[in-house]
Scaffold this motif. Structure first.
Motif, mmCIF file in Angstrom:
data_model
loop_
_atom_site.group_PDB
_atom_site.id
_atom_site.type_symbol
_atom_site.label_atom_id
_atom_site.label_comp_id
_atom_site.label_asym_id
_atom_site.label_seq_id
_atom_site.Cartn_x
_atom_site.Cartn_y
_atom_site.Cartn_z
ATOM 1 N N LEU A 188 -1.112 -3.397 3.683
ATOM 2 C CA LEU A 188 0.094 -3.578 4.294
ATOM 3 C C LEU A 188 -0.176 -5.468 4.209
ATOM 4 O O LEU A 188 1.104 -6.347 4.101
ATOM 5 N N GLU A 189 -1.469 -5.695 4.192
ATOM 6 C CA GLU A 189 -1.768 -7.027 4.316
ATOM 7 C C GLU A 189 -1.263 -7.706 2.996
ATOM 8 O O GLU A 189 -1.268 -9.252 2.947
ATOM 9 N N ILE A 190 -2.023 -6.891 1.939
ATOM 10 C CA ILE A 190 -0.796 -8.102 0.499
ATOM 11 C C ILE A 190 0.599 -8.086 0.566
ATOM 12 O O ILE A 190 0.805 -9.327 0.494
ATOM 13 N N PRO A 239 -8.440 1.511 7.035
ATOM 14 C CA PRO A 239 -8.788 0.299 6.434
ATOM 15 C C PRO A 239 -7.747 0.355 5.306
ATOM 16 O O PRO A 239 -7.510 -1.017 4.784
ATOM 17 N N LEU A 240 -7.757 0.914 4.118
ATOM 18 C CA LEU A 240 -6.676 1.248 3.016
ATOM 19 C C LEU A 240 -5.567 0.866 3.045
ATOM 20 O O LEU A 240 -4.794 0.041 2.572
ATOM 21 N N PHE A 241 -4.874 1.262 3.849
ATOM 22 C CA PHE A 241 -3.485 1.393 4.418
ATOM 23 C C PHE A 241 -3.385 -0.453 4.579
ATOM 24 O O PHE A 241 -2.318 -1.122 4.267
ATOM 25 N N GLU A 242 -4.091 -0.381 5.242
ATOM 26 C CA GLU A 242 -4.081 -2.207 6.378
ATOM 27 C C GLU A 242 -4.454 -3.605 5.486
ATOM 28 O O GLU A 242 -3.263 -4.358 5.234
ATOM 29 N N ARG A 243 -5.186 -3.254 3.969
ATOM 30 C CA ARG A 243 -5.608 -4.461 3.162
ATOM 31 C C ARG A 243 -4.084 -4.436 1.976
ATOM 32 O O ARG A 243 -3.790 -5.255 1.863
ATOM 33 N N ASN A 253 -3.692 -10.981 -5.429
ATOM 34 C CA ASN A 253 -2.131 -11.371 -5.311
ATOM 35 C C ASN A 253 -1.527 -10.499 -6.228
ATOM 36 O O ASN A 253 -0.393 -11.140 -6.411
ATOM 37 N N ASP A 254 -1.853 -9.373 -6.587
ATOM 38 C CA ASP A 254 -0.892 -8.739 -7.186
ATOM 39 C C ASP A 254 -0.411 -7.655 -6.259
ATOM 40 O O ASP A 254 -1.534 -7.238 -5.901
ATOM 41 N N PRO A 255 1.142 -7.051 -6.558
ATOM 42 C CA PRO A 255 0.929 -5.850 -5.357
ATOM 43 C C PRO A 255 0.740 -4.482 -6.003
ATOM 44 O O PRO A 255 0.683 -3.334 -5.037
ATOM 45 N N ARG A 256 0.666 -4.645 -7.327
ATOM 46 C CA ARG A 256 0.178 -3.444 -8.170
ATOM 47 C C ARG A 256 -1.030 -3.058 -7.240
ATOM 48 O O ARG A 256 -1.751 -2.000 -7.204
ATOM 49 N N LEU A 311 -4.246 -0.030 -3.524
ATOM 50 C CA LEU A 311 -4.779 0.806 -2.735
ATOM 51 C C LEU A 311 -4.522 1.930 -1.704
ATOM 52 O O LEU A 311 -5.190 2.350 -0.561
ATOM 53 N N ALA A 312 -2.312 1.318 -1.737
ATOM 54 C CA ALA A 312 -2.025 2.648 -0.496
ATOM 55 C C ALA A 312 -2.209 3.390 -1.111
ATOM 56 O O ALA A 312 -2.105 4.812 -0.997
ATOM 57 N N ASP A 313 -2.154 4.007 -2.556
ATOM 58 C CA ASP A 313 -1.972 5.154 -2.520
ATOM 59 C C ASP A 313 -3.604 5.928 -2.539
ATOM 60 O O ASP A 313 -3.846 7.331 -2.300
ATOM 61 N N GLN A 314 -4.808 5.577 -2.840
ATOM 62 C CA GLN A 314 -5.421 5.693 -2.307
ATOM 63 C C GLN A 314 -6.128 6.257 -0.567
ATOM 64 O O GLN A 314 -6.330 7.352 -0.120
ATOM 65 N N GLY A 315 -5.687 5.198 0.039
ATOM 66 C CA GLY A 315 -5.934 5.727 1.369
ATOM 67 C C GLY A 315 -4.643 6.605 1.616
ATOM 68 O O GLY A 315 -4.972 7.578 2.374
ATOM 69 N N ARG A 316 -2.901 7.098 0.775
ATOM 70 C CA ARG A 316 -2.246 8.165 0.911
ATOM 71 C C ARG A 316 -3.393 9.551 0.469
ATOM 72 O O ARG A 316 -3.999 10.367 1.427
#
Length: 244
Positions: free
Chosen positions: A223-225, A217-221, A191-194, A199-204
């Motif tokens: 984005l879902e949040i 899948p990290l980007f997708e997770r 529930n936390d955007p941080r 997740l996005a940083d790890q995907g990057r």
């Protein structure tokens, strides 16, 4: 109050926000938009004062400010909103510091100073090399007090990872990002955007390493949040409060 707020003069803004709430309540009620905006701005100003008190190691005052800010936010957003639960995490850290031995508290205080300086060097001067040195020093200090499962370790590790990425040292950044993400998942939750940002940083990172199977899948997770939280916010009244 708003002018003082923008100028960072929070001690002057807080009593004026309180006064405004007392004026608005009998005329427009405590469910009006103006009351909500003032309440949320008061909570943010209190949070800023708590941060200042924390940097001065005045933990009792910091806790008092944060407890009031949490109560105000919970009143309007609910106890499960990330802006409320994030203060729960910060309050827990303050209580720990208040009760731990003075030498350990001083170590964490120095770690925070180095961490803040690394952010300044990164964002204002783009001096990534010096910023990385400061961030690594901050992380080493935290490790003298907390293990790798603590949120303070995760914040500092994430910053080291960010700066390694800035220097294109991608493979070195991976363990810092992975470790931080695991802690954010457990402590902050979905529930936390941080957490979504982690997740996005790890995907990057994996994208830069051409490892698309792990990055997607990290980007997708993430984005879902982000999407879910944005939809939840849009279904509520706009408090006029700037979260960023």
């Amino acid at each position: 109050a708003t002018l003082y707020d923008y100028e960072g003069r929070y001690e002057e803004a807080v009593p004026l926000y309180r006064e405004a709430m007392e004026i608005i309540r009998p005329t427009a009620g405590n469910t009006s938009r103006d009351y909500d905006i003032t309440l949320m701005n008061l909570a943010r100003a209190l949070e800023e004062l708590a941060y200042t008190a924390k940097t001065e190691a005045d933990y009792n005052q910091a806790i008092e400010y944060l407890e009031e800010a949490r109560s105000l936010r919970a009143e309007r957003l609910g106890k499960r909103h990330w802006l409320v639960t994030s203060l729960d995490v910060e309050l827990q850290d303050l209580v720990e510091r208040k009760t731990m031995p003075a030498d350990q508290s001083a170590i964490l205080q120095k770690a925070d100073e180095l961490y803040d300086e690394s952010i300044r060097l990164d964002q204002e001067e783009q001096d990534y090399t010096t910023a990385l040195t400061k961030a690594e020093e901050a992380l080493q200090l935290v490790e003298q007090v907390h293990d790798k499962n603590h949120i303070q370790h995760a914040w500092k590790a994430q910053k080291v990872g960010d700066l390694l990425i800035a220097e294109s040292r991608f493979e070195e950044a991976e363990p810092y990002y992975v470790g931080a993400e695991l802690v954010f998942d457990r402590v902050l939750g979905a529930n936390d955007p941080r957490y979504a940002t982690a997740l996005a940083d790890q995907g990057r990172l994996y994208y830069y390493l051409d490892d698309y199977e792990r990055s997607e899948p990290l980007f997708e997770r993430a984005l879902e949040i982000y999407t879910r939280l944005a939809n939840e916010e849009s279904s509520k009244d706009d408090f006029g409060y700037q979260y960023g």
